[in-house]
Design a protein around this motif. Structure first.
Motif, PDB file in Angstrom:
ATOM      1  N   ALA A   1     -22.590  13.731  37.108  1.00  0.00           N
ATOM      2  CA  ALA A   1     -21.320  13.302  37.689  1.00  0.00           C
ATOM      3  C   ALA A   1     -20.167  14.141  37.149  1.00  0.00           C
ATOM      4  CB  ALA A   1     -21.079  11.821  37.401  1.00  0.00           C
ATOM      5  N   LEU A   2     -20.288  14.509  35.875  1.00  0.00           N
ATOM      6  CA  LEU A   2     -19.241  15.310  35.235  1.00  0.00           C
ATOM      7  C   LEU A   2     -19.147  16.698  35.874  1.00  0.00           C
ATOM      8  CD1 LEU A   2     -17.356  15.098  32.627  1.00  0.00           C
ATOM      9  CD2 LEU A   2     -19.050  16.608  31.588  1.00  0.00           C
ATOM     10  N   LEU A   3     -20.295  17.351  36.020  1.00  0.00           N
ATOM     11  CA  LEU A   3     -20.312  18.683  36.623  1.00  0.00           C
ATOM     12  C   LEU A   3     -19.803  18.624  38.066  1.00  0.00           C
ATOM     13  CD1 LEU A   3     -21.108  21.694  36.557  1.00  0.00           C
ATOM     14  CD2 LEU A   3     -23.405  21.022  37.280  1.00  0.00           C
ATOM     15  N   ARG A   4     -20.233  17.585  38.780  1.00  0.00           N
ATOM     16  CA  ARG A   4     -19.824  17.421  40.179  1.00  0.00           C
ATOM     17  C   ARG A   4     -18.304  17.291  40.284  1.00  0.00           C
ATOM     18  NH1 ARG A   4     -22.251  12.230  43.007  1.00  0.00           N
ATOM     19  NH2 ARG A   4     -20.787  11.275  41.566  1.00  0.00           N
TER      20      ARG A   4
ATOM     21  N   SER B   1     -33.975  21.497  35.151  1.00  0.00           N
ATOM     22  CA  SER B   1     -32.648  21.083  34.727  1.00  0.00           C
ATOM     23  C   SER B   1     -31.621  22.147  35.082  1.00  0.00           C
ATOM     24  CB  SER B   1     -32.648  20.807  33.230  1.00  0.00           C
ATOM     25  OG  SER B   1     -33.025  21.980  32.552  1.00  0.00           O
ATOM     26  N   ILE B   2     -30.391  21.712  35.176  1.00  0.00           N
ATOM     27  CA  ILE B   2     -29.282  22.650  35.340  1.00  0.00           C
ATOM     28  C   ILE B   2     -28.792  22.951  33.929  1.00  0.00           C
ATOM     29  CG2 ILE B   2     -26.974  23.031  36.284  1.00  0.00           C
ATOM     30  CD1 ILE B   2     -27.506  20.823  38.297  1.00  0.00           C
ATOM     31  N   SER B   3     -28.756  24.230  33.545  1.00  0.00           N
ATOM     32  CA  SER B   3     -28.191  24.498  32.234  1.00  0.00           C
ATOM     33  C   SER B   3     -26.812  25.120  32.418  1.00  0.00           C
ATOM     34  CB  SER B   3     -29.135  25.360  31.389  1.00  0.00           C
ATOM     35  OG  SER B   3     -28.919  26.711  31.617  1.00  0.00           O
ATOM     36  N   PHE B   4     -25.840  24.472  31.810  1.00  0.00           N
ATOM     37  CA  PHE B   4     -24.439  24.784  32.040  1.00  0.00           C
ATOM     38  C   PHE B   4     -23.788  24.778  30.665  1.00  0.00           C
ATOM     39  CE2 PHE B   4     -20.381  22.245  32.977  1.00  0.00           C
ATOM     40  CZ  PHE B   4     -19.599  23.375  33.102  1.00  0.00           C
ATOM     41  N   GLY B   5     -23.549  25.996  30.126  1.00  0.00           N
ATOM     42  CA  GLY B   5     -23.059  26.076  28.757  1.00  0.00           C
ATOM     43  C   GLY B   5     -24.103  25.489  27.834  1.00  0.00           C
ATOM     44  N   LEU B   6     -23.726  24.527  27.043  1.00  0.00           N
ATOM     45  CA  LEU B   6     -24.682  23.936  26.110  1.00  0.00           C
ATOM     46  C   LEU B   6     -25.330  22.692  26.694  1.00  0.00           C
ATOM     47  CD1 LEU B   6     -22.659  24.335  22.812  1.00  0.00           C
ATOM     48  CD2 LEU B   6     -24.656  25.638  23.537  1.00  0.00           C
ATOM     49  N   VAL B   7     -24.881  22.311  27.912  1.00  0.00           N
ATOM     50  CA  VAL B   7     -25.361  21.068  28.503  1.00  0.00           C
ATOM     51  C   VAL B   7     -26.588  21.333  29.386  1.00  0.00           C
ATOM     52  CG1 VAL B   7     -24.663  19.042  29.817  1.00  0.00           C
ATOM     53  CG2 VAL B   7     -22.944  20.388  28.626  1.00  0.00           C
ATOM     54  N   ASN B   8     -27.570  20.438  29.291  1.00  0.00           N
ATOM     55  CA  ASN B   8     -28.732  20.493  30.163  1.00  0.00           C
ATOM     56  C   ASN B   8     -28.770  19.220  30.987  1.00  0.00           C
ATOM     57  OD1 ASN B   8     -30.552  22.630  30.373  1.00  0.00           O
ATOM     58  ND2 ASN B   8     -31.016  22.417  28.194  1.00  0.00           N
ATOM     59  N   ILE B   9     -28.759  19.386  32.317  1.00  0.00           N
ATOM     60  CA  ILE B   9     -28.790  18.191  33.162  1.00  0.00           C
ATOM     61  C   ILE B   9     -30.162  18.126  33.819  1.00  0.00           C
ATOM     62  CG2 ILE B   9     -27.636  16.952  35.023  1.00  0.00           C
ATOM     63  CD1 ILE B   9     -25.275  18.954  34.611  1.00  0.00           C
TER      64      ILE B   9
ATOM     65  N   THR C   1     -11.971  21.926  40.532  1.00  0.00           N
ATOM     66  CA  THR C   1     -11.612  23.339  40.466  1.00  0.00           C
ATOM     67  C   THR C   1     -11.869  24.058  41.781  1.00  0.00           C
ATOM     68  OG1 THR C   1     -13.811  23.843  39.633  1.00  0.00           O
ATOM     69  CG2 THR C   1     -12.071  23.523  37.988  1.00  0.00           C
ATOM     70  N   GLY C   2     -12.655  23.422  42.676  1.00  0.00           N
ATOM     71  CA  GLY C   2     -12.982  24.059  43.949  1.00  0.00           C
ATOM     72  C   GLY C   2     -13.877  25.277  43.791  1.00  0.00           C
ATOM     73  N   LYS C   3     -14.554  25.379  42.649  1.00  0.00           N
ATOM     74  CA  LYS C   3     -15.394  26.557  42.407  1.00  0.00           C
ATOM     75  C   LYS C   3     -16.863  26.250  42.699  1.00  0.00           C
ATOM     76  CE  LYS C   3     -12.329  29.409  40.573  1.00  0.00           C
ATOM     77  NZ  LYS C   3     -12.039  30.755  41.097  1.00  0.00           N
ATOM     78  N   ILE C   4     -17.621  27.290  42.978  1.00  0.00           N
ATOM     79  CA  ILE C   4     -19.065  27.108  43.070  1.00  0.00           C
ATOM     80  C   ILE C   4     -19.726  28.015  42.031  1.00  0.00           C
ATOM     81  CG2 ILE C   4     -18.922  26.545  45.514  1.00  0.00           C
ATOM     82  CD1 ILE C   4     -20.328  29.245  45.999  1.00  0.00           C
ATOM     83  N   ALA C   5     -20.929  27.649  41.638  1.00  0.00           N
ATOM     84  CA  ALA C   5     -21.600  28.367  40.554  1.00  0.00           C
ATOM     85  C   ALA C   5     -22.635  29.340  41.085  1.00  0.00           C
ATOM     86  CB  ALA C   5     -22.263  27.370  39.615  1.00  0.00           C
ATOM     87  N   ILE C   6     -22.752  30.479  40.413  1.00  0.00           N
ATOM     88  CA  ILE C   6     -23.863  31.398  40.683  1.00  0.00           C
ATOM     89  C   ILE C   6     -24.872  31.176  39.565  1.00  0.00           C
ATOM     90  CG2 ILE C   6     -24.556  33.820  40.874  1.00  0.00           C
ATOM     91  CD1 ILE C   6     -22.810  32.859  43.167  1.00  0.00           C
ATOM     92  N   ALA C   7     -26.143  31.004  39.952  1.00  0.00           N
ATOM     93  CA  ALA C   7     -27.137  30.666  38.944  1.00  0.00           C
ATOM     94  C   ALA C   7     -28.417  31.459  39.148  1.00  0.00           C
ATOM     95  CB  ALA C   7     -27.453  29.167  39.021  1.00  0.00           C
ATOM     96  N   LYS C   8     -29.168  31.553  38.063  1.00  0.00           N
ATOM     97  CA  LYS C   8     -30.478  32.201  38.110  1.00  0.00           C
ATOM     98  C   LYS C   8     -31.496  31.071  38.054  1.00  0.00           C
ATOM     99  CE  LYS C   8     -31.957  34.564  34.597  1.00  0.00           C
ATOM    100  NZ  LYS C   8     -31.812  35.470  33.448  1.00  0.00           N
TER     101      LYS C   8
END
Lengths: 300, 311
Positions: free
Chosen positions: A123-126, A8-16, A132-139
């Motif tokens: 869809a929301l994250l996308r 899953s992608i974990s983004f703040g409190l959301v898990n996709i 915002t035109g931003k990309i994420a750095i993730a572990k």
């Protein structure tokens, strides 16, 4: 496409919840190595040169060569102890601009698609990233290996690019013989070079670039398969589906004592047989050329 | 176009009779639906995995279909050396990972698309229409050729089943002529009666002879996620070379722990594997003790192990 990983992608409190697919593939043509005499694929055996015999998987351990000929033995249990916790998650740490990351860092691309109930959050994250035109750095931890990744949007898909850790990119200062900036350049030569660049400038069209060598190699292989020099005969000429359907029809007529052509309410012209049957012929040709080739070999 | 979850027959022991039932041969291959929206032609299998590049024979829609706005449902089959549809053969095409090999494999393993239904035609869904109507439309749209055929329908299901048994084919499908096409899986207006049975099992272990794998220990998961041993198979479509290849494939899967819920009867010298490989097996019947009688290996398949469950 083949799922290579689920997590899953974990983004703040959301898990996709997502599935991951390899985005790129090597298209090189591979060859097998064959024994020249009998065309059997060569097998690699794991040998112990000291005991002079082949060893099986359960007789093999892992060793780190800390100096020539000296090893520390590392067991599975040792590795398990230090393995990063497999959270099966792509954990977003920061958002940055794509231009902040030099292409030299990019390693491998993976497509991510939502699974189960994840499509809305996906869809929301996308959309948020697009706006915002931003990309994420993730572990991310895949198969016991932790790596750094950039998560971005490509077309309408969230893509993960694994990126090198900074200490895995060699310093430019190690490249020998780079001229420094103070070197004197002739004004008119520089102008000419810039002019040339402008003339050759275009927009990037990936379809324009193809692998010429691969195309020709492919062509060569097809030519060989079509008859002339196949190393091992492809399977014998095949039966034809139309023949089988005809045979079934005849059996059915015999079984139900009904005339062959009329068993069906919705009429069946499907089983009609084409005038000629090209399928059987090329196969035969291949076999005979193979035989010819073998004979040639025997004579030689 | 979003790929759909196609209609499936339910299993039946008896052949239903009556003027509304027709019988068709159950062609043993892979289910492929063709989606053409006027712009592009794409192929998806039953699990909505894309197969567009695997079967150029089918994507050349103009060669056999009078319209370019259509969804077709059918089975892709390939014949074995015995002239019968062979799942093992068709998997040589369907299992290709490297698409540049497709054009070579087309010559080695020719396939035929056996079309049996029509879901969408000229911009409109036709799944609400009766099977009778859909088959008539299909007949008008499709021009069969060497590699594209329409599945023929017969009135006498019992007679067709006898014929299918004589020819050792997989079985027959009975369809209700008045029924609509039901999306989303099994529906009783289609019934399959099988001559031989098959299933996809997980390989939980192997036995070796002279260092080469010579049989597979098979299992299926129950609802609690326990892997039940259902028998071992050492015969079927695998060649000597396949067995040798398999011996290499299993090396990274070896493990100490026995993955089955209960110790299989055949366990002496068994090598246990992490349950990941899945294989299609044909068999005669279930024994009273819950194992397969006369299992025969058809082909390795690309199904997640967790989906191999006891029914």
């Amino acid at each position: 496409m083949h799922t290579v990983w689920k997590g899953s992608i974990s983004f703040g409190l959301v898990n996709i919840p997502i599935r991951m697919f390899t985005a790129t593939e090597e298209r090189d043509i591979h060859f097998r190595q064959l024994h020249k005499e009998c065309h059997t694929p060569i097998k690699y055996a794991k040998m112990c040169p000291h005991c002079d015999r082949e060893v099986s998987a359960d007789e093999i351990v892992r060793g780190f060569e800390y100096e020539k000929g000296n090893f520390v033995i590392v067991q599975d249990e040792d590795l398990d102890k230090i393995t990063p916790e497999t959270r099966r998650a792509i954990e977003i740490l920061d958002f940055v601009d794509l231009t902040d990351i030099d292409p030299i860092y990019f390693q491998k691309s993976y497509y991510l698609s939502p699974q189960d109930t994840g499509d809305k959050a996906y869809a929301l994250l996308r959309q948020a990233m697009k706006n915002t035109g931003k990309i994420a750095i993730a572990k991310v931890t895949i198969r016991n290996r932790q790596s750094l990744a950039a998560v971005r949007i490509y077309d309408n898909c969230i893509v993960m690019e694994t990126i090198y850790y900074p200490d895995e990119v060699r310093a430019v200062s190690q490249v020998p013989a780079l001229p420094d900036h103070e070197i004197e350049l002739a004004e008119n030569e520089l102008k000419m070079a810039e002019e040339l660049i402008r003339n050759m400038s275009t927009s990037f069209d990936p379809a324009k670039y193809t692998d010429q060598y691969r195309t020709e190699l492919q062509h060569l292989i097809e030519q060989k398969m079509e008859g002339k020099e196949v190393a091992v005969a492809p399977t014998a000429p095949r039966a034809n589906v139309i023949d089988l359907m005809q045979a079934l029809k005849e059996s059915l007529a015999a079984t139900s004592n009904a005339p062959a052509g009329s068993p069906v309410r919705v009429s069946t012209q499907a089983a009609e047989r084409p005038e000629e049957r090209p399928a059987a012929e090329p196969a035969q040709a291949t076999t005979s050329t193979t035989r010819k080739l073998r004979r040639k070999k025997a004579e030689a | 176009m979003q790929p759909i979850d196609p209609m499936e027959p339910i299993a039946s022991e008896v052949v239903p009779h009556g003027p509304e039932w027709i019988a068709q041969v159950k062609w043993d291959g892979v289910r492929v639906l063709t989606y053409a929206d006027g712009l592009s032609v794409r192929l998806f299998n039953r699990r909505q995995n894309e197969r567009t590049w695997h079967y150029p024979e089918i994507t050349q829609l103009g060669d056999y279909c009078k319209t370019n706005s259509v969804i077709l449902d059918g089975e892709v089959i390939a014949l074995g050396e015995d002239g019968k549809p062979s799942f093992h053969e068709v998997m040589r095409r369907d299992g290709l990972r490297r698409m540049e090999k497709v054009s070579q494999m087309q010559k080695i393993v020719p396939v035929t698309y056996m079309i049996f239904d029509l879901l969408y035609l000229n911009g409109e869904w036709v799944i609400q229409r009766s099977l009778q109507e859909r088959m008539e439309l299909l007949q008008r749209m499709i021009v069969p050729n060497e590699q594209i055929q329409l599945v023929s329908s017969h009135n006498d299901g019992s007679a067709l089943f006898t014929v299918v048994q004589q020819h050792q084919l997989e079985g027959i499908v009975l369809k209700n002529l008045t029924s609509r096409y039901v999306l989303g899986g099994k529906d009783a207006s289609w019934r399959k009666v099988k001559d031989y049975r098959d299933l996809i099992a997980v390989v939980g272990g192997v036995t070796l002879r002279d260092g080469i794998v010579n049989s597979l220990l098979l299992g299926l998961y129950d609802r609690e996620g326990r892997l039940h041993y259902i028998g071992h198979a050492g015969t079927g479509k695998l060649t000597q070379q396949d067995w040798r290849g398999l011996t290499q494939t299993i090396v990274p899967l070896r493990q100490q722990a026995m993955p089955f819920y209960r110790l299989p009867s055949r366990h002496k010298d068994a090598v246990w594997l992490s349950p990941q490989l899945t294989v299609k097996v044909q068999f005669a019947e279930w024994t009273a003790s819950g194992t397969l009688r006369q299992p025969s290996i058809q082909s390795f398949v690309d199904l997640p192990a967790a989906e191999c469950v006891l029914e």
